[in-house]
Design a protein around this motif. Structure first.
Motif, PDB file in Angstrom:
ATOM      1  N   VAL A   1      35.227  77.245  42.187  1.00 25.55           N
ATOM      2  CA  VAL A   1      34.960  77.233  40.797  1.00 25.55           C
ATOM      3  C   VAL A   1      33.500  77.606  40.571  1.00 25.55           C
ATOM      4  CG1 VAL A   1      35.219  75.628  38.830  1.00 25.55           C
ATOM      5  CG2 VAL A   1      36.525  75.546  40.575  1.00 25.55           C
TER       6      VAL A   1
ATOM      7  N   ILE B   1      36.765  71.103  34.701  1.00 23.31           N
ATOM      8  CA  ILE B   1      37.378  70.502  35.959  1.00 23.31           C
ATOM      9  C   ILE B   1      37.548  69.097  35.600  1.00 23.31           C
ATOM     10  CG2 ILE B   1      37.513  70.247  38.265  1.00 23.31           C
ATOM     11  CD1 ILE B   1      38.310  73.031  37.509  1.00 23.31           C
TER      12      ILE B   1
ATOM     13  N   ARG C   1      39.820  68.095  32.862  1.00 20.31           N
ATOM     14  CA  ARG C   1      41.543  68.320  33.149  1.00 20.31           C
ATOM     15  C   ARG C   1      41.810  67.135  34.140  1.00 20.31           C
ATOM     16  NH1 ARG C   1      46.491  69.705  31.663  1.00 20.31           N
ATOM     17  NH2 ARG C   1      47.435  68.703  33.191  1.00 20.31           N
ATOM     18  N   PHE C   2      40.905  66.982  35.311  1.00 17.58           N
ATOM     19  CA  PHE C   2      41.330  66.183  36.701  1.00 17.58           C
ATOM     20  C   PHE C   2      40.324  64.674  36.495  1.00 17.58           C
ATOM     21  CE2 PHE C   2      41.980  70.639  37.435  1.00 17.58           C
ATOM     22  CZ  PHE C   2      43.422  70.458  37.823  1.00 17.58           C
TER      23      PHE C   2
ATOM     24  N   VAL D   1      37.311  63.500  40.479  1.00 13.45           N
ATOM     25  CA  VAL D   1      37.820  64.437  41.345  1.00 13.45           C
ATOM     26  C   VAL D   1      36.566  64.898  42.219  1.00 13.45           C
ATOM     27  CG1 VAL D   1      36.907  66.089  39.519  1.00 13.45           C
ATOM     28  CG2 VAL D   1      38.613  66.868  41.105  1.00 13.45           C
TER      29      VAL D   1
ATOM     30  N   MET E   1      33.978  67.217  43.806  1.00 13.56           N
ATOM     31  CA  MET E   1      33.585  68.636  43.610  1.00 13.56           C
ATOM     32  C   MET E   1      32.411  68.897  44.763  1.00 13.56           C
ATOM     33  SD  MET E   1      33.177  69.156  39.621  1.00 13.56           S
ATOM     34  CE  MET E   1      32.025  67.902  39.381  1.00 13.56           C
TER      35      MET E   1
ATOM     36  N   VAL F   1      37.147  72.407  44.966  1.00 20.80           N
ATOM     37  CA  VAL F   1      37.655  71.248  44.644  1.00 20.80           C
ATOM     38  C   VAL F   1      39.125  71.264  45.001  1.00 20.80           C
ATOM     39  CG1 VAL F   1      38.414  72.361  42.364  1.00 20.80           C
ATOM     40  CG2 VAL F   1      38.267  69.913  42.459  1.00 20.80           C
TER      41      VAL F   1
ATOM     42  N   VAL G   1      43.044  69.649  44.249  1.00 22.56           N
ATOM     43  CA  VAL G   1      43.507  69.115  43.038  1.00 22.56           C
ATOM     44  C   VAL G   1      44.919  68.949  43.497  1.00 22.56           C
ATOM     45  CG1 VAL G   1      41.749  69.274  41.474  1.00 22.56           C
ATOM     46  CG2 VAL G   1      43.440  71.121  41.588  1.00 22.56           C
TER      47      VAL G   1
ATOM     48  N   VAL H   1      44.731  78.804  35.319  1.00 16.42           N
ATOM     49  CA  VAL H   1      43.808  79.375  36.073  1.00 16.42           C
ATOM     50  C   VAL H   1      43.314  80.744  35.581  1.00 16.42           C
ATOM     51  CG1 VAL H   1      43.298  80.225  38.385  1.00 16.42           C
ATOM     52  CG2 VAL H   1      44.531  78.042  38.226  1.00 16.42           C
TER      53      VAL H   1
ATOM     54  N   VAL I   1      37.105  80.898  38.257  1.00 18.48           N
ATOM     55  CA  VAL I   1      38.069  79.929  39.151  1.00 18.48           C
ATOM     56  C   VAL I   1      38.926  81.188  39.999  1.00 18.48           C
ATOM     57  CG1 VAL I   1      39.574  78.299  39.209  1.00 18.48           C
ATOM     58  CG2 VAL I   1      38.150  78.487  37.287  1.00 18.48           C
TER      59      VAL I   1
END
Length: 330
Positions: A256, A264, A267-268, A272, A274, A284, A286, A298, A305
Motif C-alpha cells: 500500500v 487502511i 477500514r481495519f 492493524v 503496517m 499489511v 488483513v 481494492v 494498493v
C-alpha cells in the motif's frame, strides 16, 4: 386565598411550560409563567407556583432561578440530552437508509420534544430528508423489535425475504419460501442494517438485510448455533465482510502507498500492523472474506494498493481484471 382552578393538571402544565419555553439561553418570568398557565385554564398564586417549581425536581426537571433586574428569571437546567447530542441523533436517523422517510420525520419530531421550542427550530434546520435514498419497507421498526425479542427469548424466527425486480416490484425470494433462522445479533454495515443468524439446515452463519425481511414471526423452536457464535466477534465479522458479502476467510497481504494509511486504518482499525516496505510503501496483512466486493474495493483504490499474496487471491484479482477487459475491451 383559594387554591385556584384545575389544580390536578397544574404540575403537569408547569413542567410542559418550563420544558418548552426555557433553555440555556431563554428564561421565563413569574408573570409569564402565570400567563402560560392561564392558557390551559390553570390558576394559582405565586407562592404555590414557587413550591411547584421546586417540586418539579421529583419529576427529574431541575429549575434554576436567577435575579435579573427587579425580577427572577427561571429556566430548566440539566436536560437528559444536550442539543449537540440530539443533532447527532438527528443526523444518524437522516443518514439511515433502512429507516423510511415517514418514520424519519416522525422520529425527529419526537426528538424535538426533548428540547425547548427554540432549540427544536435548530433541529428542524437539520432536516433534509426529502430526496434521500430510503427504504420503502414501513415494517422495519417491528422487524427489528421482533428480532430483539427472539434473541431475548432464545427463539428462532421465520420470515420471507424479498428482492426488487426490474419492474420495481417486491419479489419474494425462493418462491416465497419461509426462512427459519436462529438470530444472534444485528450489525450496521455500508449504511444498511443486517441480522446475523445461524441457518441450521445449511449449517452456516448468514446475514440478511433487515429492510428486506417480511412477515417476521417468532418460532417455538429454541435457537441453534450457539457454539459458532461463542467464537464470533460481531464487529470483526462485519470488518472482514465487504458490503456484508461472504467469501472464504483469508489472510491477504497487500502493498500500500503511504498516502492510503488513513484508508487502511478506517477500514481495519488502528491495531492493524503496517510494516514499512520502502520510503513510499508499507505492507499489511488483513483477514478478510475474499469476495468480488473485496476485490472491487481494492480496484477502487487504483495503483496505490496491490495484492501480493496469497497466490490464489492474486489469481482471483487477475481473473477479475481479465473479465473487465473482456467486458469493456474493444
Amino acid at each position: 386565598m383559594p387554591k385556584g382552578t384545575n389544580q390536578k393538571l397544574k404540575l403537569y402544565r408547569l413542567a410542559q411550560i418550563m420544558l418548552e419555553n426555557t433553555d440555556d439561553e431563554h428564561y421565563i418570568t413569574m408573570p409569564e409563567i402565570m400567563e402560560e398557565l392561564g392558557k390551559y385554564e390553570v390558576t394559582a398564586d405565586r407562592k404555590t407556583i414557587y413550591a411547584d417549581l421546586r417540586d418539579l425536581s421529583v419529576l427529574g426537571i431541575e429549575v434554576e432561578g436567577e435575579p435579573i433586574g427587579n425580577r427572577y428569571h427561571y429556566r430548566v437546567v440539566n436536560r437528559p440530552f444536550e442539543l449537540p447530542e440530539l443533532k447527532l441523533l438527528v443526523d444518524s436517523i437522516q443518514s439511515s437508509k433502512f429507516i423510511t422517510e415517514k418514520k424519519t420525520n416522525t422520529l425527529i419530531k419526537k426528538l424535538e420534544k426533548l428540547v425547548s421550542k427554540y432549540d427544536a427550530q435548530r433541529l428542524q434546520r437539520q432536516v433534509y430528508v426529502s430526496g434521500r435514498i430510503k427504504t420503502m419497507n414501513e415494517s422495519i421498526y417491528y422487524t427489528v423489535d421482533a428480532i430483539h425479542n427472539a434473541i431475548s427469548e432464545n427463539k428462532k424466527i421465520k420470515f420471507q425475504y424479498f428482492q426488487w425486480n426490474v419492474k420495481k416490484e417486491m419479489e419474494l425470494r425462493h418462491g416465497g419460501a419461509w426462512y427459519h433462522i436462529s438470530p444472534w445479533g444485528l450489525s450496521w454495515d455500508d449504511e444498511n442494517y443486517y441480522m446475523i443468524g445461524y441457518d441450521a439446515e445449511a449449517q452456516l452463519i448468514k446475514h440478511y438485510r433487515v429492510d428486506k425481511m417480511l412477515h417476521i414471526r417468532m418460532s417455538d423452536e429454541s435457537r441453534e448455533g450457539k457454539e459458532h457464535f461463542k467464537k464470533l466477534d460481531m464487529a470483526d465479522y462485519a470488518k472482514k465482510s465487504f458490503g456484508m458479502f461472504r467469501g472464504k476467510e483469508t489472510s491477504v497481504k497487500m502493498l500500500v502507498n503511504n498516502s492510503l494509511a488513513g484508508v487502511i486504518i478506517d477500514r481495519f482499525g488502528k491495531d492493524v500492523m503496517m510494516i514499512p516496505e520502502d520510503a513510499d510503501h508499507f505492507r499489511v496483512n488483513v483477514d478478510v472474506h475474499v469476495s468480488k466486493q473485496f476485490l472491487g474495493w481494492v480496484f477502487s483504490l487504483g495503483e496505490a494498493v496491490k495484492i501480493i499474496g496469497p497466490d490464489e487471491v492474486v489469481e482471483q484479482m487477475r481473473g477479475e481484471a481479465r473479465r473487465l477487459m473482456e467486458q469493456y475491451g474493444e
